[in-house]
Design an enzyme around this catalytic site. Structure first.
Site, PDB file in Angstrom:
ATOM      1  N   CYS A  12       0.833  -1.210   0.000  1.00 43.50           N
ATOM      2  CA  CYS A  12       0.000   0.000   0.000  1.00 43.50           C
ATOM      3  C   CYS A  12       0.868   1.261   0.000  1.00 43.50           C
ATOM      4  N   LEU A  33      12.554  -2.146   5.461  1.00 36.85           N
ATOM      5  CA  LEU A  33      12.643  -3.181   4.411  1.00 36.85           C
ATOM      6  C   LEU A  33      12.463  -4.596   4.957  1.00 36.85           C
ATOM      7  N   ARG A 100       1.631  -7.050   8.807  1.00 38.24           N
ATOM      8  CA  ARG A 100       0.198  -6.981   8.529  1.00 38.24           C
ATOM      9  C   ARG A 100      -0.489  -8.301   8.204  1.00 38.24           C
ATOM     10  N   THR A 144      -7.598  -1.538  10.683  1.00 42.28           N
ATOM     11  CA  THR A 144      -8.204  -2.571   9.841  1.00 42.28           C
ATOM     12  C   THR A 144      -9.670  -2.781  10.209  1.00 42.28           C
ATOM     13  N   SER A 179      -7.310 -12.286  14.993  1.00 40.85           N
ATOM     14  CA  SER A 179      -5.951 -12.856  15.002  1.00 40.85           C
ATOM     15  C   SER A 179      -5.070 -11.988  15.893  1.00 40.85           C
ATOM     16  N   TYR A 181      -2.484 -10.523  14.928  1.00 41.53           N
ATOM     17  CA  TYR A 181      -2.221  -9.314  14.142  1.00 41.53           C
ATOM     18  C   TYR A 181      -3.358  -8.301  14.313  1.00 41.53           C
ATOM     19  N   HIS A 182      -4.601  -8.757  14.083  1.00 35.41           N
ATOM     20  CA  HIS A 182      -5.728  -7.823  14.178  1.00 35.41           C
ATOM     21  C   HIS A 182      -5.797  -7.220  15.588  1.00 35.41           C
ATOM     22  N   LYS A 185      -3.700  -4.147  16.102  1.00 40.36           N
ATOM     23  CA  LYS A 185      -4.319  -2.911  15.589  1.00 40.36           C
ATOM     24  C   LYS A 185      -5.279  -2.314  16.624  1.00 40.36           C
ATOM     25  N   LEU A 239      -8.897 -11.900  -2.622  1.00 38.65           N
ATOM     26  CA  LEU A 239      -9.182 -11.755  -4.051  1.00 38.65           C
ATOM     27  C   LEU A 239      -7.915 -11.862  -4.907  1.00 38.65           C
ATOM     28  N   GLU A 328     -13.026 -18.741  12.647  1.00 41.38           N
ATOM     29  CA  GLU A 328     -13.831 -17.569  12.273  1.00 41.38           C
ATOM     30  C   GLU A 328     -15.225 -18.045  11.891  1.00 41.38           C
TER      31      GLU A 328
HETATM   32  P1  NAD Z   1       3.331  -4.532   3.544  1.00 41.39           P
HETATM   33  O1  NAD Z   1       3.860  -5.588   4.436  1.00 41.39           O
HETATM   34  O2  NAD Z   1       3.381  -4.754   2.073  1.00 41.39           O
HETATM   35  O3  NAD Z   1       4.073  -3.146   3.860  1.00 41.39           O
HETATM   36  C1  NAD Z   1       4.407  -2.740   5.147  1.00 41.39           C
HETATM   37  C2  NAD Z   1       5.767  -2.055   5.078  1.00 41.39           C
HETATM   38  O4  NAD Z   1       6.142  -1.629   6.391  1.00 41.39           O
HETATM   39  C3  NAD Z   1       6.869  -2.975   4.571  1.00 41.39           C
HETATM   40  O5  NAD Z   1       7.586  -2.364   3.518  1.00 41.39           O
HETATM   41  C4  NAD Z   1       7.761  -3.203   5.801  1.00 41.39           C
HETATM   42  O6  NAD Z   1       9.118  -3.368   5.460  1.00 41.39           O
HETATM   43  C5  NAD Z   1       7.493  -1.955   6.626  1.00 41.39           C
HETATM   44  N1  NAD Z   1       7.660  -2.137   8.090  1.00 41.39           N
HETATM   45  C6  NAD Z   1       7.073  -3.064   8.881  1.00 41.39           C
HETATM   46  N2  NAD Z   1       7.454  -2.894  10.156  1.00 41.39           N
HETATM   47  C7  NAD Z   1       8.288  -1.814  10.179  1.00 41.39           C
HETATM   48  C8  NAD Z   1       8.993  -1.140  11.211  1.00 41.39           C
HETATM   49  N3  NAD Z   1       8.952  -1.562  12.471  1.00 41.39           N
HETATM   50  N4  NAD Z   1       9.736  -0.062  10.881  1.00 41.39           N
HETATM   51  C9  NAD Z   1       9.814   0.366   9.594  1.00 41.39           C
HETATM   52  N5  NAD Z   1       9.164  -0.240   8.569  1.00 41.39           N
HETATM   53  C10 NAD Z   1       8.407  -1.330   8.871  1.00 41.39           C
HETATM   54  O7  NAD Z   1       1.840  -4.240   4.021  1.00 41.39           O
HETATM   55  P2  NAD Z   1       0.657  -3.474   3.245  1.00 41.39           P
HETATM   56  O8  NAD Z   1      -0.212  -4.481   2.632  1.00 41.39           O
HETATM   57  O9  NAD Z   1       1.223  -2.390   2.439  1.00 41.39           O
HETATM   58  O10 NAD Z   1      -0.118  -2.855   4.488  1.00 41.39           O
HETATM   59  C11 NAD Z   1       0.210  -1.566   4.952  1.00 41.39           C
HETATM   60  C12 NAD Z   1      -0.658  -1.216   6.154  1.00 41.39           C
HETATM   61  O11 NAD Z   1      -2.031  -1.247   5.775  1.00 41.39           O
HETATM   62  C13 NAD Z   1      -0.500  -2.184   7.319  1.00 41.39           C
HETATM   63  O12 NAD Z   1      -0.514  -1.465   8.518  1.00 41.39           O
HETATM   64  C14 NAD Z   1      -1.725  -3.055   7.205  1.00 41.39           C
HETATM   65  O13 NAD Z   1      -2.092  -3.538   8.463  1.00 41.39           O
HETATM   66  C15 NAD Z   1      -2.752  -2.120   6.629  1.00 41.39           C
HETATM   67  N6  NAD Z   1      -3.776  -2.822   5.856  1.00 41.39           N
HETATM   68  C16 NAD Z   1      -3.441  -3.565   4.750  1.00 41.39           C
HETATM   69  C17 NAD Z   1      -4.439  -4.225   4.032  1.00 41.39           C
HETATM   70  C18 NAD Z   1      -4.148  -5.073   2.829  1.00 41.39           C
HETATM   71  O14 NAD Z   1      -5.082  -5.707   2.297  1.00 41.39           O
HETATM   72  N7  NAD Z   1      -2.918  -5.118   2.340  1.00 41.39           N
HETATM   73  C19 NAD Z   1      -5.777  -4.100   4.445  1.00 41.39           C
HETATM   74  C20 NAD Z   1      -6.077  -3.345   5.574  1.00 41.39           C
HETATM   75  C21 NAD Z   1      -5.073  -2.703   6.273  1.00 41.39           C
HETATM   76  N1  USQ Z   2      -9.688 -16.557   2.764  1.00 39.26           N
HETATM   77  C1  USQ Z   2     -10.083 -17.628   2.006  1.00 39.26           C
HETATM   78  N2  USQ Z   2      -9.191 -18.167   1.143  1.00 39.26           N
HETATM   79  C2  USQ Z   2      -7.925 -17.677   0.977  1.00 39.26           C
HETATM   80  C3  USQ Z   2      -7.533 -16.567   1.749  1.00 39.26           C
HETATM   81  C4  USQ Z   2      -8.424 -16.034   2.641  1.00 39.26           C
HETATM   82  O1  USQ Z   2     -11.223 -18.089   2.110  1.00 39.26           O
HETATM   83  O2  USQ Z   2      -7.181 -18.227   0.161  1.00 39.26           O
HETATM   84  C5  USQ Z   2     -10.630 -15.934   3.718  1.00 39.26           C
HETATM   85  C6  USQ Z   2     -10.127 -15.866   5.148  1.00 39.26           C
HETATM   86  O3  USQ Z   2     -10.413 -17.054   5.855  1.00 39.26           O
HETATM   87  C7  USQ Z   2     -10.867 -14.652   5.685  1.00 39.26           C
HETATM   88  C8  USQ Z   2     -11.014 -13.763   4.457  1.00 39.26           C
HETATM   89  O4  USQ Z   2     -10.801 -14.590   3.325  1.00 39.26           O
HETATM   90  O5  USQ Z   2     -12.151 -15.016   6.106  1.00 39.26           O
HETATM   91  C9  USQ Z   2     -10.026 -12.617   4.432  1.00 39.26           C
HETATM   92  O6  USQ Z   2      -8.720 -13.142   4.541  1.00 39.26           O
HETATM   93  P1  USQ Z   2      -7.470 -12.357   3.922  1.00 39.26           P
HETATM   94  O7  USQ Z   2      -6.262 -13.207   4.082  1.00 39.26           O
HETATM   95  O8  USQ Z   2      -7.803 -11.863   2.571  1.00 39.26           O
HETATM   96  O9  USQ Z   2      -7.435 -11.059   4.858  1.00 39.26           O
HETATM   97  P2  USQ Z   2      -7.050 -10.875   6.380  1.00 39.26           P
HETATM   98  O10 USQ Z   2      -6.358 -12.029   6.948  1.00 39.26           O
HETATM   99  O11 USQ Z   2      -8.258 -10.386   7.096  1.00 39.26           O
HETATM  100  O12 USQ Z   2      -5.977  -9.710   6.283  1.00 39.26           O
HETATM  101  C10 USQ Z   2      -5.927  -8.769   5.198  1.00 39.26           C
HETATM  102  C11 USQ Z   2      -4.606  -8.027   5.334  1.00 39.26           C
HETATM  103  C12 USQ Z   2      -4.591  -7.279   6.653  1.00 39.26           C
HETATM  104  C13 USQ Z   2      -5.814  -6.392   6.749  1.00 39.26           C
HETATM  105  C14 USQ Z   2      -7.096  -7.158   6.526  1.00 39.26           C
HETATM  106  C15 USQ Z   2      -8.308  -6.257   6.392  1.00 39.26           C
HETATM  107  O13 USQ Z   2      -3.521  -8.943   5.254  1.00 39.26           O
HETATM  108  O14 USQ Z   2      -3.409  -6.514   6.747  1.00 39.26           O
HETATM  109  O15 USQ Z   2      -5.854  -5.780   7.999  1.00 39.26           O
HETATM  110  O16 USQ Z   2      -7.013  -7.876   5.277  1.00 39.26           O
HETATM  111  S1  USQ Z   2      -9.739  -6.954   7.147  1.00 39.26           S
HETATM  112  O17 USQ Z   2      -9.962  -8.290   6.601  1.00 39.26           O
HETATM  113  O18 USQ Z   2     -10.829  -6.066   6.864  1.00 39.26           O
HETATM  114  O19 USQ Z   2      -9.440  -7.039   8.564  1.00 39.26           O
END
Ligand code: NAD
Ligand code: USQ
Length: 382
Positions: A12, A33, A100, A144, A179, A181-182, A185, A239, A328
């Protein structure tokens, strides 16, 4: 505006840094990184071949004449973070820099502890450094939608009005994350809310749904600017994973019944939401919460959409119901509000067959890079 994008090398963060730079903001990336190291640990990779961060930034400057600052370091190192803020004095601090992945946080005790320390301590350091050095700076924090879990009532944007024993109050919406992780947050949100209440910081907590896609206008300018595209069972998300599975002729991995419903958004809307938040800062002392997603889908619905589009492209695939590695609800009520960002000007890119086809084509282009042993889930919640 002077904007720090922490986590600016990630999925992102990178397109957000480019987007904000393109809009004329003075952008600085902070990243340690570590995401690239997790690929090594997991013997995994981005489906797209991604360039190093210095190379990415240099190419952006060659193409556009715009400079992006870079600090490679860890938010958990307070002195490092202080230096960044003393030298950049940002108006906004966009905080993506966390571990994340829900499955990564559930591998074992060490990964759970690492995730919570990295995320909670990193955010605490951001809070203290901003309070100390740039107290007026607007923190835009990525939370999240998963903080809320799947309650049997409508999900509000951060707060809910509660009537209890004849009295009423507006209180933080209850959190039931799924989780370790969640949970991290949720802990962040509490710490940030406290900092707003007690020290008058200004924070926007963006409760983002699952992001799909990978390209933005800016990342498409040159192959060196391409975004990462995760497909493995630890970092790949629903997706995007289904689209890559379709590209390699793998069964689409729906966990359990597939009635799990979540909020989703296109990566092109992620970058715009950050811009909207930056342009409309929270007030001094305000802990503002936006639900950042554009549409809700069950995972089975998404798998069916992918199957149909893949078939049109001549790629036959099946939807497979795997035994769910997570704990879940697989069938539940889900209705979450998401009006605040739209009220401020977000015009969503809704999920169309055309969008799915575009992502699928990128997946097909790079499918020889897929390490098939990483596709099926191995981490379980139990
Ligand atoms: P990502 O893992 O691709 O990117 C996160 C970046 O942060 C990485 O480049 C990593 O090196 C850096 N990082 C992690 N810990 C660090 C630290 N302690 N100091 C400095 N850098 C650090 O993740 P993303 O998918 O880009 O997600 C970004 C943010 O958005 C996260 O906080 C995630 O929880 C949130 N988010 C992501 C999604 C999704 O679907 N990808 C959905 C909802 C929320
Ligand atoms: N799922 C499947 N099949 C797969 C992968 C996932 O059925 O191959 C299901 C999971 O069981 C879950 C849902 O899809 O019910 C979402 O899973 P996901 O892996 O797409 O997303 P999640 O683990 O929730 O985490 C991702 C990001 C996280 C962010 C979150 C937003 O990795 O950083 O916070 O989406 S949310 O889901 O709204 O909390």
């Amino acid at each position: 505006m002077k904007i720090v994008v922490a986590g600016g090398d990630g999925f992102c963060g990178w397109p957000t840094a480019l987007y904000l730079s393109n809009k004329g903001h003075d952008v600085t990336i902070v990243d340690n990184l570590i995401r690239r190291k997790w690929d090594q640990e997991l013997h995994s990779n981005s489906l797209t071949p991604i360039a190093g961060i210095e190379q990415r930034i240099a190419r952006w400057r060659e193409l556009t004449g715009r400079s992006i600052g870079l600090y490679v370091g860890d938010l958990n190192q307070y002195d490092f973070l202080r230096t960044v803020l003393l030298q950049t004095k940002p108006d906004a601090f966009v905080h993506f820099a966390e571990q994340r992945s829900a499955p990564y946080s559930m591998i074992d005790r060490e990964h759970a502890v690492f995730t919570q320390v990295n995320n909670v301590v990193g955010t605490l350091n951001v809070i203290y450094a901003i309070k100390e050095i740039v107290p007026d700076c607007h923190i835009i924090k990525l939370g999240t939608m998963g903080e809320y879990g799947t309650p049997n009532i409508d999900i509000e944007e951060g707060y809910i009005k509660i009537a209890h024993n004849g009295r009423e109050d507006v209180l933080p919406y209850p959190k039931q994350p799924g989780s370790m992780y969640h949970l991290s947050k949720v802990h962040d949100s509490h710490n940030l809310m406290f900092a707003c209440r007690v020290w008058g910081l200004r924070v926007t907590d963006l409760n983002q749904g699952v992001v799909y896609g990978l390209h933005t206008e800016e990342t498409l300018l040159d192959p060196v600017l391409v975004n990462r595209f995760d497909y493995d069972a630890v970092f790949g998300t629903a997706l995007n994973r289904f689209l890559i599975q379709a590209a390699i002729g793998h069964d689409l991995t729906v966990y359990g019944e597939g009635g799990q419903t979540r909020g989703f958004l296109d990566i092109r809307d992620t970058v715009r939401c950050i811009e909207i938040a930056a342009e409309h800062p929270a007030d001094i002392g305000e802990f503002r919460v936006f639900n950042q997603f554009t549409e809700e889908f069950s995972v089975l619905e998404l798998a069916e959409k992918v199957r149909k589009v893949a078939l049109d492209e001549g790629l036959a695939c099946h939807v497979s119901h795997l035994s769910n590695p997570r704990v879940e609800k697989e069938k539940h009520y889900y209705y979450a509000k998401n009006t605040k960002l739209k009220d401020l000007g977000l015009e969503p890119h809704l999920l169309s067959d055309e969008t799915l086809r575009g992502i699928l084509q990128t997946a097909v282009e790079h499918r020889s890079r897929v390490l098939t042993e990483n596709v099926l889930p191995t981490v379980t919640w139990k």
